[in-house]
Design a protein around this motif. Structure first.
Motif, PDB file in Angstrom:
ATOM      1  N   PRO A  57     -59.621  61.472 -31.970  1.00 23.21           N
ATOM      2  CA  PRO A  57     -60.430  60.339 -31.506  1.00 23.21           C
ATOM      3  C   PRO A  57     -61.278  60.756 -30.300  1.00 23.21           C
ATOM      4  CG  PRO A  57     -58.122  59.710 -31.729  1.00 23.21           C
ATOM      5  CD  PRO A  57     -58.197  61.187 -31.907  1.00 23.21           C
ATOM      6  N   SER A  58     -62.579  60.433 -30.335  1.00 23.74           N
ATOM      7  CA  SER A  58     -63.461  60.777 -29.217  1.00 23.74           C
ATOM      8  C   SER A  58     -64.001  59.530 -28.532  1.00 23.74           C
ATOM      9  CB  SER A  58     -64.611  61.672 -29.672  1.00 23.74           C
ATOM     10  OG  SER A  58     -65.408  61.001 -30.618  1.00 23.74           O
ATOM     11  N   VAL A  59     -64.306  58.494 -29.303  1.00 24.20           N
ATOM     12  CA  VAL A  59     -64.813  57.241 -28.735  1.00 24.20           C
ATOM     13  C   VAL A  59     -64.079  56.088 -29.409  1.00 24.20           C
ATOM     14  CG1 VAL A  59     -66.816  55.756 -28.420  1.00 24.20           C
ATOM     15  CG2 VAL A  59     -67.091  58.225 -28.308  1.00 24.20           C
ATOM     16  N   ARG A  60     -63.590  55.193 -28.579  1.00 23.93           N
ATOM     17  CA  ARG A  60     -62.920  53.997 -29.099  1.00 23.93           C
ATOM     18  C   ARG A  60     -63.583  52.787 -28.453  1.00 23.93           C
ATOM     19  NH1 ARG A  60     -56.550  52.314 -28.964  1.00 23.93           N
ATOM     20  NH2 ARG A  60     -56.927  50.247 -29.780  1.00 23.93           N
ATOM     21  N   ILE A  61     -64.064  51.852 -29.269  1.00 21.28           N
ATOM     22  CA  ILE A  61     -64.724  50.643 -28.782  1.00 21.28           C
ATOM     23  C   ILE A  61     -63.863  49.448 -29.160  1.00 21.28           C
ATOM     24  CG2 ILE A  61     -66.789  49.201 -28.904  1.00 21.28           C
ATOM     25  CD1 ILE A  61     -68.364  51.717 -29.689  1.00 21.28           C
ATOM     26  N   GLU A  62     -63.453  48.688 -28.146  1.00 21.64           N
ATOM     27  CA  GLU A  62     -62.694  47.461 -28.361  1.00 21.64           C
ATOM     28  C   GLU A  62     -63.565  46.295 -27.923  1.00 21.64           C
ATOM     29  OE1 GLU A  62     -58.765  47.360 -26.600  1.00 21.64           O
ATOM     30  OE2 GLU A  62     -58.728  49.554 -26.606  1.00 21.64           O
ATOM     31  N   ALA A  63     -63.557  45.219 -28.689  1.00 15.59           N
ATOM     32  CA  ALA A  63     -64.331  44.025 -28.335  1.00 15.59           C
ATOM     33  C   ALA A  63     -63.561  42.783 -28.752  1.00 15.59           C
ATOM     34  CB  ALA A  63     -65.697  44.041 -29.009  1.00 15.59           C
ATOM     35  N   GLU A  64     -63.667  41.776 -27.904  1.00 17.64           N
ATOM     36  CA  GLU A  64     -63.048  40.490 -28.231  1.00 17.64           C
ATOM     37  C   GLU A  64     -63.733  39.881 -29.447  1.00 17.64           C
ATOM     38  OE1 GLU A  64     -63.160  36.376 -25.923  1.00 17.64           O
ATOM     39  OE2 GLU A  64     -61.978  37.890 -24.851  1.00 17.64           O
ATOM     40  N   ARG A  65     -65.054  40.114 -29.538  1.00 13.08           N
ATOM     41  CA  ARG A  65     -65.813  39.594 -30.681  1.00 13.08           C
ATOM     42  C   ARG A  65     -67.029  40.483 -30.909  1.00 13.08           C
ATOM     43  NH1 ARG A  65     -66.486  34.359 -33.434  1.00 13.08           N
ATOM     44  NH2 ARG A  65     -68.611  34.272 -34.218  1.00 13.08           N
ATOM     45  N   ILE A  66     -67.355  40.715 -32.172  1.00 14.95           N
ATOM     46  CA  ILE A  66     -68.548  41.453 -32.562  1.00 14.95           C
ATOM     47  C   ILE A  66     -69.318  40.573 -33.529  1.00 14.95           C
ATOM     48  CG2 ILE A  66     -69.476  43.501 -33.688  1.00 14.95           C
ATOM     49  CD1 ILE A  66     -66.939  44.994 -32.859  1.00 14.95           C
ATOM     50  N   ASP A  67     -70.597  40.313 -33.215  1.00 20.84           N
ATOM     51  CA  ASP A  67     -71.448  39.486 -34.072  1.00 20.84           C
ATOM     52  C   ASP A  67     -72.634  40.302 -34.573  1.00 20.84           C
ATOM     53  OD1 ASP A  67     -70.030  37.082 -33.751  1.00 20.84           O
ATOM     54  OD2 ASP A  67     -71.062  36.655 -31.871  1.00 20.84           O
ATOM     55  N   GLN A  68     -72.902  40.216 -35.858  1.00 22.00           N
ATOM     56  CA  GLN A  68     -74.125  40.788 -36.403  1.00 22.00           C
ATOM     57  C   GLN A  68     -75.283  39.892 -35.979  1.00 22.00           C
ATOM     58  OE1 GLN A  68     -74.464  40.753 -40.682  1.00 22.00           O
ATOM     59  NE2 GLN A  68     -76.039  42.336 -40.678  1.00 22.00           N
ATOM     60  N   ILE A  69     -76.372  40.491 -35.506  1.00 21.68           N
ATOM     61  CA  ILE A  69     -77.537  39.726 -35.067  1.00 21.68           C
ATOM     62  C   ILE A  69     -78.428  39.494 -36.279  1.00 21.68           C
ATOM     63  CG2 ILE A  69     -79.559  39.712 -33.563  1.00 21.68           C
ATOM     64  CD1 ILE A  69     -77.947  41.485 -31.643  1.00 21.68           C
ATOM     65  N   GLY A  70     -78.566  38.209 -36.650  1.00 22.94           N
ATOM     66  CA  GLY A  70     -79.333  37.869 -37.855  1.00 22.94           C
ATOM     67  C   GLY A  70     -78.710  38.566 -39.045  1.00 22.94           C
ATOM     68  N   HIS A  71     -79.543  39.186 -39.833  1.00 24.42           N
ATOM     69  CA  HIS A  71     -79.058  39.978 -40.967  1.00 24.42           C
ATOM     70  C   HIS A  71     -79.655  41.370 -40.849  1.00 24.42           C
ATOM     71  CE1 HIS A  71     -77.005  36.665 -42.858  1.00 24.42           C
ATOM     72  NE2 HIS A  71     -78.017  35.917 -42.505  1.00 24.42           N
ATOM     73  N   THR A  72     -79.483  41.957 -39.637  1.00 25.90           N
ATOM     74  CA  THR A  72     -80.024  43.278 -39.339  1.00 25.90           C
ATOM     75  C   THR A  72     -78.879  44.245 -39.094  1.00 25.90           C
ATOM     76  OG1 THR A  72     -80.082  42.894 -36.952  1.00 25.90           O
ATOM     77  CG2 THR A  72     -82.007  42.157 -38.222  1.00 25.90           C
ATOM     78  N   ASN A  73     -79.225  45.456 -38.655  1.00 28.92           N
ATOM     79  CA  ASN A  73     -78.223  46.457 -38.323  1.00 28.92           C
ATOM     80  C   ASN A  73     -77.786  46.377 -36.864  1.00 28.92           C
ATOM     81  OD1 ASN A  73     -78.251  47.484 -40.905  1.00 28.92           O
ATOM     82  ND2 ASN A  73     -79.836  48.977 -40.452  1.00 28.92           N
ATOM     83  N   GLU A  74     -78.256  45.380 -36.119  1.00 28.90           N
ATOM     84  CA  GLU A  74     -77.912  45.222 -34.719  1.00 28.90           C
ATOM     85  C   GLU A  74     -76.676  44.339 -34.582  1.00 28.90           C
ATOM     86  OE1 GLU A  74     -81.261  44.608 -31.902  1.00 28.90           O
ATOM     87  OE2 GLU A  74     -82.383  44.338 -33.766  1.00 28.90           O
ATOM     88  N   VAL A  75     -75.840  44.668 -33.591  1.00 28.05           N
ATOM     89  CA  VAL A  75     -74.658  43.858 -33.324  1.00 28.05           C
ATOM     90  C   VAL A  75     -74.527  43.591 -31.829  1.00 28.05           C
ATOM     91  CG1 VAL A  75     -73.355  44.601 -35.358  1.00 28.05           C
ATOM     92  CG2 VAL A  75     -73.141  45.873 -33.245  1.00 28.05           C
ATOM     93  N   ALA A  76     -73.925  42.460 -31.510  1.00 36.49           N
ATOM     94  CA  ALA A  76     -73.615  42.083 -30.130  1.00 36.49           C
ATOM     95  C   ALA A  76     -72.104  42.082 -29.977  1.00 36.49           C
ATOM     96  CB  ALA A  76     -74.196  40.714 -29.812  1.00 36.49           C
TER      97      ALA A  76
END
Length: 184
Positions: A57-76
């Motif tokens: 493992p090199s990078v681990r991302i934890e988030a309380e919530r992940i939302d896709q922005i619209g219907h694109t490849n972007e996430v918040a």
């Protein structure tokens, strides 16, 4: 006679049902199309892990919530923690209120109470870097900001505007307006 009455009733039922089905005041049938303003997907209490060439493992991302922005490849991402394992054993932890992942997933833009801290089990008492915004380039392992930065190390404080932290090389470069206060 009964046959004629049944025929008339059938014709009337056909006319009424045709009128009801073709009435413009009738609500439209449910569509399977997704409204443009609805989120594409969301994840709660998500953990994403990226591995290096050796499979560690090199990078681990934890988030309380992940939302896709619209219907694109972007996430918040909301309430984010990123753990980076540098070659050689040292790790870095980035924490922030919000993050935005650009399309392609190579850069994470963090904002709101951002904290960057190196963690080295062999050297306790590491510095804590605080700022409002921070961009993290995942493939290069470089965190940078043009915002005000505050570095706290024990009772010592260093402030600056702008920072570039090369996490694999274990270096931090302050850009401008550097001020320090070192208490005995």
């Amino acid at each position: 006679m009964m046959f004629r009455i049944m025929t008339v009733l059938a014709v009337i039922a056909l006319a009424v049902s045709t009128w009801i089905l073709s009435n413009p005041g009738r609500p439209p049938a449910q569509s399977s199309a997704i409204p443009a303003d609805s989120p594409g997907y969301y994840l709660k209490n998500a953990v994403l892990t990226d591995y290096d060439a050796a499979g560690d493992p090199s990078v681990r991302i934890e988030a309380e919530r992940i939302d896709q922005i619209g219907h694109t490849n972007e996430v918040a991402l909301i309430n984010v923690r990123i753990d980076y394992q540098a070659p050689g054993g040292q790790s870095w932890v980035m924490v922030g209120d919000m993050a935005h992942v650009q399309p392609g997933g190579k850069v994470v833009d963090m904002s709101g109470n951002v904290r960057l801290q190196g963690v080295d089990p062999q050297h306790p008492g590491t510095a804590i870097i605080r700022t409002d915004t921070l961009s993290y380039d995942i493939p290069d392992g470089v965190a940078s900001t043009q915002s005000d930065v505050r570095i706290e190390f024990a009772r010592h404080t260093l402030t600056a505007r702008g920072l570039v932290a090369n996490l694999p090389a274990h270096t931090v470069r302050l850009e401008s307006r550097v001020n320090g206060r070192f208490l005995p």
